[in-house]
Design a protein around this motif. Structure first.
Motif, PDB file in Angstrom:
ATOM      1  N   VAL A 191     -15.498  18.250 -41.060  1.00  0.00           N
ATOM      2  CA  VAL A 191     -15.938  19.428 -41.795  1.00  0.00           C
ATOM      3  C   VAL A 191     -17.259  19.894 -41.211  1.00  0.00           C
ATOM      4  CG1 VAL A 191     -17.083  18.057 -43.607  1.00  0.00           C
ATOM      5  CG2 VAL A 191     -16.367  20.408 -44.078  1.00  0.00           C
ATOM      6  N   PHE A 192     -17.343  21.187 -40.944  1.00  0.00           N
ATOM      7  CA  PHE A 192     -18.538  21.805 -40.382  1.00  0.00           C
ATOM      8  C   PHE A 192     -19.276  22.501 -41.517  1.00  0.00           C
ATOM      9  CE2 PHE A 192     -15.825  20.923 -36.910  1.00  0.00           C
ATOM     10  CZ  PHE A 192     -16.615  20.842 -35.758  1.00  0.00           C
ATOM     11  N   ALA A 257      -9.695  20.325 -38.702  1.00  0.00           N
ATOM     12  CA  ALA A 257     -11.096  20.717 -38.820  1.00  0.00           C
ATOM     13  C   ALA A 257     -11.196  21.780 -39.901  1.00  0.00           C
ATOM     14  CB  ALA A 257     -11.633  21.250 -37.500  1.00  0.00           C
ATOM     15  N   LEU A 258     -12.373  21.842 -40.529  1.00  0.00           N
ATOM     16  CA  LEU A 258     -12.597  22.849 -41.564  1.00  0.00           C
ATOM     17  C   LEU A 258     -13.995  23.408 -41.396  1.00  0.00           C
ATOM     18  CD1 LEU A 258     -11.525  24.229 -44.181  1.00  0.00           C
ATOM     19  CD2 LEU A 258     -12.696  22.417 -45.449  1.00  0.00           C
ATOM     20  N   SER A 264     -19.216  32.432 -36.318  1.00  0.00           N
ATOM     21  CA  SER A 264     -18.209  32.454 -35.252  1.00  0.00           C
ATOM     22  C   SER A 264     -18.447  31.374 -34.206  1.00  0.00           C
ATOM     23  CB  SER A 264     -18.165  33.838 -34.605  1.00  0.00           C
ATOM     24  OG  SER A 264     -19.424  34.187 -34.069  1.00  0.00           O
ATOM     25  N   LYS A 265     -19.700  31.092 -33.885  1.00  0.00           N
ATOM     26  CA  LYS A 265     -19.981  30.054 -32.890  1.00  0.00           C
ATOM     27  C   LYS A 265     -19.570  28.679 -33.397  1.00  0.00           C
ATOM     28  CE  LYS A 265     -23.757  32.318 -30.373  1.00  0.00           C
ATOM     29  NZ  LYS A 265     -25.187  32.247 -29.975  1.00  0.00           N
ATOM     30  N   VAL A 266     -19.780  28.434 -34.673  1.00  0.00           N
ATOM     31  CA  VAL A 266     -19.391  27.148 -35.250  1.00  0.00           C
ATOM     32  C   VAL A 266     -17.870  27.037 -35.298  1.00  0.00           C
ATOM     33  CG1 VAL A 266     -19.580  25.636 -37.259  1.00  0.00           C
ATOM     34  CG2 VAL A 266     -21.517  27.067 -36.586  1.00  0.00           C
ATOM     35  N   ILE A 267     -17.193  28.119 -35.646  1.00  0.00           N
ATOM     36  CA  ILE A 267     -15.725  28.116 -35.676  1.00  0.00           C
ATOM     37  C   ILE A 267     -15.170  27.845 -34.287  1.00  0.00           C
ATOM     38  CG2 ILE A 267     -13.680  29.546 -36.098  1.00  0.00           C
ATOM     39  CD1 ILE A 267     -15.396  30.981 -38.279  1.00  0.00           C
ATOM     40  N   ARG A 268     -15.769  28.455 -33.271  1.00  0.00           N
ATOM     41  CA  ARG A 268     -15.322  28.198 -31.895  1.00  0.00           C
ATOM     42  C   ARG A 268     -15.497  26.714 -31.552  1.00  0.00           C
ATOM     43  NH1 ARG A 268     -14.707  30.848 -26.832  1.00  0.00           N
ATOM     44  NH2 ARG A 268     -15.266  29.476 -25.093  1.00  0.00           N
ATOM     45  N   ILE A 282     -10.626  28.030 -41.953  1.00  0.00           N
ATOM     46  CA  ILE A 282     -11.903  28.698 -42.171  1.00  0.00           C
ATOM     47  C   ILE A 282     -11.924  29.258 -43.586  1.00  0.00           C
ATOM     48  CG2 ILE A 282     -12.302  29.213 -39.745  1.00  0.00           C
ATOM     49  CD1 ILE A 282     -11.413  32.068 -40.247  1.00  0.00           C
ATOM     50  N   LEU A 283     -13.116  29.190 -44.213  1.00  0.00           N
ATOM     51  CA  LEU A 283     -13.239  29.536 -45.630  1.00  0.00           C
ATOM     52  C   LEU A 283     -14.028  30.814 -45.879  1.00  0.00           C
ATOM     53  CD1 LEU A 283     -13.929  25.991 -47.110  1.00  0.00           C
ATOM     54  CD2 LEU A 283     -11.760  27.175 -46.829  1.00  0.00           C
TER      55      LEU A 283
END
Length: 366
Positions: A191-192, A257-258, A264-268, A282-283
């Motif tokens: 989880v990020f 992953a969540l 956007s950089k973290v999602i990448r 993604i939430l």
């Protein structure tokens, strides 16, 4: 009836505590005496104009309380029932008919527009309209009007003042793992972001038996709590490359992953850390119009997946009671995330949430 409520009258300004009027519930409405309500970043976004919510408005969408009155058409609850108020839905669109109510075609107007379906409001002050019905409740108040679609009965034995955040933030994190991603025993999960949503997801991953559970956050104190709640590994991306570290830990990448940051950089980074056939949920988004850039070859050639998730894809009528039971048995200790504030300290609670001092504030109405 007169009630006390916190009003958002200007963007990025403190809420004002005022005495206002609330109508009796209509035939299809429920009046709840609010015992406690969570403070969520969605409330802050609505206050600040990021969401299409008009002002002046009573926000609040993680309310828990006791049913005081019901309209003549209500059969789901009765006066005296202890309830949690969650997100609202229409009940008749294709998504609702397919039991995917968090993707209701009317989700935005039913939850963010702060009005009844007919354009009226149950709230007023000195004859002037106050927008209400935010998330079908507007629970930053001593009383709130909600609906059968978004009221969930909870056991009399449950700690009612603790349960409001199950309505949104905690339901979102746990549901993302259990309902949407369907993380299973033996899988790897990261989880990020380790706020209330991320830590709820982490606890849910432990409940379902994930064996590698990684928390990624820039605050070491949050990472320490994540370890106490079940993380097998923690990563501070301010100190190391998170994707490289995850690949080191897993050997081939993540099954799941969540992202809870909306960045956007973290999602990448999260997608780049996926194993072949891995899925990232993604939430949220940092702002309307935000875009995500991915490495197309990496994404496509590994059969990786990226999915949006709303409210944990939950059916609150069954999911919230399940989380209540898990907490009662000590398997889902979300009380570790909570700090209580008196209702009069609502602006302090909001500031503490914004600064990261408090993970999940709950306001007690007393």
């Amino acid at each position: 009836m007169q009630i006390r409520a916190a009003l958002a009258r200007a963007q990025r300004a403190d809420l004002s505590l005022e005495t206002i009027e609330i109508e009796d519930p209509r035939d299809n409405e429920i009046l709840v005496k609010v015992v406690a309500t969570g403070v969520c970043h969605t409330d802050i976004s609505a206050r600040d104009g990021v969401l299409p919510t008009p002002q002046p408005v009573v926000l609040g969408h993680e309310g828990a309380g006791v049913v005081e009155k019901v309209g003549t058409a209500i059969t789901k609850v009765r006066p005296g029932d202890r309830v949690v108020m969650t997100f609202n839905s229409c009940g008749h669109c294709p998504s609702c008919q397919d039991h995917h109510i968090s993707y209701c075609h009317e989700f935005f107007p039913r939850n963010f527009f702060a009005t009844r379906a007919d354009g009226t409001s149950a709230l007023s002050a000195g004859g002037a309209r106050i927008h209400g019905n935010f998330f079908g409740q507007s629970s930053f108040a001593t009383h709130a009007i909600c609906h059968e679609a978004n009221v969930v009965k909870v056991p009399d034995s449950a700690p009612l003042e603790l349960l409001g955040p199950l309505a949104c933030g905690i339901q979102t994190g746990a549901g993302a793992v259990m309902n949407a991603l369907k993380v299973s025993a033996g899988k790897s999960f990261a989880v990020f972001g380790s706020g209330s949503v991320g830590l709820s997801a982490l606890m849910a991953a432990k409940v379902v038996g994930a064996t590698t559970i990684i928390a990624v956050d820039m605050h070491d104190a949050r990472l320490e709590l994540a370890r106490e709640l079940g993380a097998t590994h923690t990563i501070n991306p301010a100190k190391v490359d998170a994707t490289a570290e995850i690949l080191k830990i897993t050997g081939y990448g993540l099954n799941f992953a969540l992202d809870t940051t909306g960045l956007s950089k973290v999602i990448r980074s999260a997608v780049m850390a996926l194993a072949p056939m891995g899925t990232c949920g993604i939430l949220g988004a940092s702002a309307p119009g935000s875009e995500i850039a991915l490495d197309e070859v990496h994404f496509m050639s590994g059969g990786r997946r990226l999915m949006g998730i709303v409210e944990g894809e939950s059916n609150p009528d069954t999911f919230i009671p399940m989380l209540v039971e898990l907490q009662a048995k000590g398997h889902f200790p979300f009380e570790r995330l909570v700090t209580f504030y008196p209702f009069d300290a609502i602006n302090e609670a909001i500031r503490d949430s914004e600064s990261g001092k408090t993970i999940k504030p709950i306001l007690r109405m007393n």
